[in-house]
Design a protein around this motif. Structure first.
Motif, PDB file in Angstrom:
ATOM      1  N   THR A 162       0.834  -1.200   0.000  1.00  5.12           N
ATOM      2  CA  THR A 162       0.000   0.000   0.000  1.00  5.12           C
ATOM      3  C   THR A 162       0.869   1.249   0.000  1.00  5.12           C
ATOM      4  O   THR A 162       0.640   2.186  -0.779  1.00  5.12           O
ATOM      5  N   LEU A 165       2.585   1.618  -3.418  1.00  2.58           N
ATOM      6  CA  LEU A 165       1.674   2.117  -4.451  1.00  2.58           C
ATOM      7  C   LEU A 165       1.393   3.610  -4.271  1.00  2.58           C
ATOM      8  O   LEU A 165       1.319   4.361  -5.240  1.00  2.58           O
ATOM      9  N   ALA A 168       4.343   5.398  -5.570  1.00  2.00           N
ATOM     10  CA  ALA A 168       4.355   5.345  -7.036  1.00  2.00           C
ATOM     11  C   ALA A 168       3.408   6.384  -7.627  1.00  2.00           C
ATOM     12  O   ALA A 168       3.735   7.048  -8.619  1.00  2.00           O
ATOM     13  N   LEU A 187      -4.566   4.781  -7.975  1.00  2.00           N
ATOM     14  CA  LEU A 187      -4.179   4.242  -6.671  1.00  2.00           C
ATOM     15  C   LEU A 187      -5.361   3.523  -6.024  1.00  2.00           C
ATOM     16  O   LEU A 187      -5.226   2.396  -5.544  1.00  2.00           O
ATOM     17  N   SER A 190      -6.075   0.247  -7.926  1.00  5.25           N
ATOM     18  CA  SER A 190      -5.026  -0.749  -7.692  1.00  5.25           C
ATOM     19  C   SER A 190      -5.140  -1.354  -6.303  1.00  5.25           C
ATOM     20  O   SER A 190      -4.986  -2.576  -6.122  1.00  5.25           O
ATOM     21  N   LEU A 191      -5.423  -0.514  -5.311  1.00  5.78           N
ATOM     22  CA  LEU A 191      -5.534  -1.026  -3.941  1.00  5.78           C
ATOM     23  C   LEU A 191      -6.746  -1.933  -3.759  1.00  5.78           C
ATOM     24  O   LEU A 191      -6.676  -2.960  -3.090  1.00  5.78           O
TER      25      LEU A 191
END
Length: 198
Positions: A162, A165, A168, A187, A190-191
Motif C-alpha cells: 500500500t 503504491l 508510485a 491508486l 489498484s488497492l
C-alpha cells in the motif's frame, strides 16, 4: 534517593527551546515550499530567530531538512488519524487515510519534491513510516477479519504494498505523467484489486 526537582528556570528554558524549534520548522516549511533552495539565514529571518539559533537546533542544512520531513510526516499521520480509520467498510477507511495523507503533501508540493531527494537509509525510511504503517495495518487487519480483504496474504506485506503504491502515485504525478486526480483514481483502483477477497 529522591531526584532533584526541576528548577523553574530550567523548565522555562526547555519550553523556550521547544517553541523556538517549532517556530523554525514552521517557518522552514512555509519558506522552503516557496523557495526550496532558501538559505538557513532566510529560514532564521522567517522564524524571527538568529542564524545561530537555527544552527543550535539543526547543525546542518540536511538535519534541518530531515526535521522538516519528520514534521510533515507528523502532520500527515495526524490527518490520517483524524480520518476516522475505525468506521465504515475497511476499503473506504483505507482510501480516506491515503487521501488525508495526500492532502497534506499536496499543500507543499515543491517542498515534498525536495525532501524526497534527501539521502536516507532503508532503516531510516522504515522508521519514519512506522506511525503510517501502524494506521494502515489497523485498517487492513480489520478488513481481513471482516472478510473484506484477502487474508491469505500477510498483513505486513499488504501494508508495504500500500505504501509503495502510494509512493508510485506521487512519483508519477511529480514526473508529470499523471494528474493528481488520475493518480488518485489509479491508486484507489489498484488497492481495491490488491486487497479484495475473492
Amino acid at each position: 534517593m529522591t531526584p532533584s526537582p526541576v528548577r523553574p528556570q530550567a523548565r522555562n528554558r526547555r519550553a523556550d527551546a521547544r517553541r523556538s524549534r517549532a517556530s523554525i520548522l514552521d517557518a522552514a516549511i512555509r519558506l522552503l515550499n516557496e523557495r526550496p533552495e532558501a538559505s538557513v539565514e532566510a529560514v532564521a529571518s522567517a522564524a524571527g530567530v538568529t542564524r545561530q539559533t537555527v544552527y543550535a537546533h539543526f547543525p546542518s542544512r540536511e538535519q534541518l531538512l530531515t526535521a522538516v520531513l519528520d514534521r510533515l510526516t507528523e502532520r500527515a499521520v495526524a490527518a490520517m488519524a483524524a480520518a476516522d480509520p475505525d468506521s465504515g467498510p475497511a476499503a473506504e477507511a483505507l482510501l480516506r487515510l491515503l487521501d488525508a495523507s495526500a492532502q497534506v503533501a499536496g499543500e507543499y508540493p515543491a517542498l515534498v519534491r525536495r525532501l524526497g531527494a534527501l539521502p536516507a537509509s532503508v532503516r531510516e525510511d522504515a522508521e519514519r513510516h512506522v506511525p503510517v504503517a501502524e494506521l494502515l495495518e489497523r485498517v487492513i487487519q480489520r478488513g481481513q477479519a471482516d472478510g473484506e480483504f484477502d487474508d491469505r496474504l500477510p498483513t505486513e506485506w499488504l501494508v508495504t504494498a500500500t505504501i509503495a503504491l502510494a509512493h508510485a502515485a506521487t512519483t508519477e504525478t511529480e514526473a508529470g505523467h499523471l494528474t493528481d486526480q488520475q493518480a488518485r483514481e489509479l491508486l484507489h483502483t489498484s488497492l481495491r484489486r490488491l486487497l479484495r477477497a475473492d
